[in-house]
Design an enzyme around this catalytic site. Sequence first.
Site, PDB file in Angstrom:
ATOM      1  CD  GLU A 132      56.670  44.159  10.565  1.00  0.00           C
ATOM      2  OE1 GLU A 132      56.431  45.084  11.149  1.00  0.00           O
ATOM      3  OE2 GLU A 132      58.074  43.926  10.275  1.00  0.00           O
ATOM      4  NE  ARG A 192      65.195  54.493  16.189  1.00  0.00           N
ATOM      5  CZ  ARG A 192      64.466  53.493  15.417  1.00  0.00           C
ATOM      6  NH1 ARG A 192      64.423  52.113  15.708  1.00  0.00           N
ATOM      7  NH2 ARG A 192      63.579  53.854  14.383  1.00  0.00           N
ATOM      8  NE  ARG A 221      55.315  49.824  10.104  1.00  0.00           N
ATOM      9  CZ  ARG A 221      56.436  50.478  10.247  1.00  0.00           C
ATOM     10  NH1 ARG A 221      57.033  50.925   9.326  1.00  0.00           N
ATOM     11  NH2 ARG A 221      57.075  50.451  11.693  1.00  0.00           N
ATOM     12  CG  ASN A 281      55.469  49.878   5.764  1.00  0.00           C
ATOM     13  OD1 ASN A 281      55.799  51.012   6.173  1.00  0.00           O
ATOM     14  ND2 ASN A 281      56.517  49.183   6.341  1.00  0.00           N
ATOM     15  CG  HIS A 301      59.662  46.431  15.648  1.00  0.00           C
ATOM     16  ND1 HIS A 301      60.819  46.547  16.785  1.00  0.00           N
ATOM     17  CD2 HIS A 301      59.936  47.022  14.530  1.00  0.00           C
ATOM     18  CE1 HIS A 301      61.896  47.214  15.957  1.00  0.00           C
ATOM     19  NE2 HIS A 301      61.150  47.599  14.808  1.00  0.00           N
TER      20      HIS A 301
END
Length: 398
Positions: free
Chosen positions: A384, A241, A91, A7, A180
């Site tokens: 993941e 965010r 990823r 990743n 996601h």
Amino acid sequence: MKVLVLNCGSSSIKYKLFDMDHKEVIAQGGIEKIGLKGSFLKLTLPDGGKKILEKDIPEHTVGVEFILNTLISPEYGAIKSLDEINAVGHRMVHGGEKFSESVLLTQEVLDAFIACNDLAPLHNPANLKGVNAISAILPDVPQIGVFDTAFHQTMPDYAYLYAVPYELYKKYGVRRYGFHGTSHRYVSKRVCEFLGVQPEGKRIITCHIGNGGSISAIKDGKCMDTSMGLTPLEGLMMGTRSGDIDAGAVTFIMEKEGLDANGVSNLLNKKSGVMGIFGESSDMRDLENAVAAGNPRAILAEKMYFYRIKKYVGAYAAALGGVDIIVFTGGVGENQCNCRSEVCEGLEFMGVKVDLEKNKVRGEEAVISTDDSRVKVVVIPTDEELMIASDTMAILNK
């Protein structure tokens, strides 16, 4: 069969090496501060301890080489030779509309991925650096791309389109993509296995709640809607965010503060959310401690954070025509019991009842709803990397 999962971020590389014959992680760690002073590799030892190896890492190829050398080192190695690595799964953040499933990374695929760079200018080039590094060091090892956006490609057009001129979608691909996706796919599949049910006929709401957060509405195993949009900015209030905000408020702030596009992007992505309201930290653990100490801004930030999640759960229950299973995952979703209880409080009208004793779990699979709750509320730690490794195996075995 051993699969290495990478990743790659703009200044970091996380990795896990899986023995897929036993679905077992045999090595894991990550490199931070690539291209910066003080770069290092932090790895997990077999006893669970951590070890930091410092090294100057100017760019990603050096970083990947450092990881590979560590994997075969006499002191910290998990394998004897790089020949034991059968494949590498990556990823990949933004596949646009081009990828609805994981794929073998050919030059044609990489060209299509590069064409999506405008949609993820920070993430996609970093992902590509990892692919190129493996190509340079292990040219004969097959590489698989697993896309964050792929799972959400089943959304209907009325869910993914924005109500702006249609030409902007045709010219620039302006639409909801969601992120996601690998996590939402993993936990929606895993929760069905855990409960012993089939995805078909089930309406599932998955809540990936962490420093970044998103919620997905899933029916019959397919994503019908998700809270993040063209970028990861839309939807929930997050660590830094803003999440959903009136576009008119954005132009108002731009005029008042004299901000250009980069300035307002920086404001909404890096200075808002929990950080913007609390003012001291974007870390939910710091927020929790401040709430316990009675800090009024912390209390406000937490209420806002939980409220936004609750709103999306309610909206997606409406979109799905009801809900059978609610899943909590991600750093906050897996570990913060008050987040789960606050989100579910007031949803009794939907058939949601949380058992406060069962809810006292951290980082483990558990049903936290009462026995008579019509809706199963479940904690499923995301994995993941295992999803990426499993996809890699599936493609190799085709």
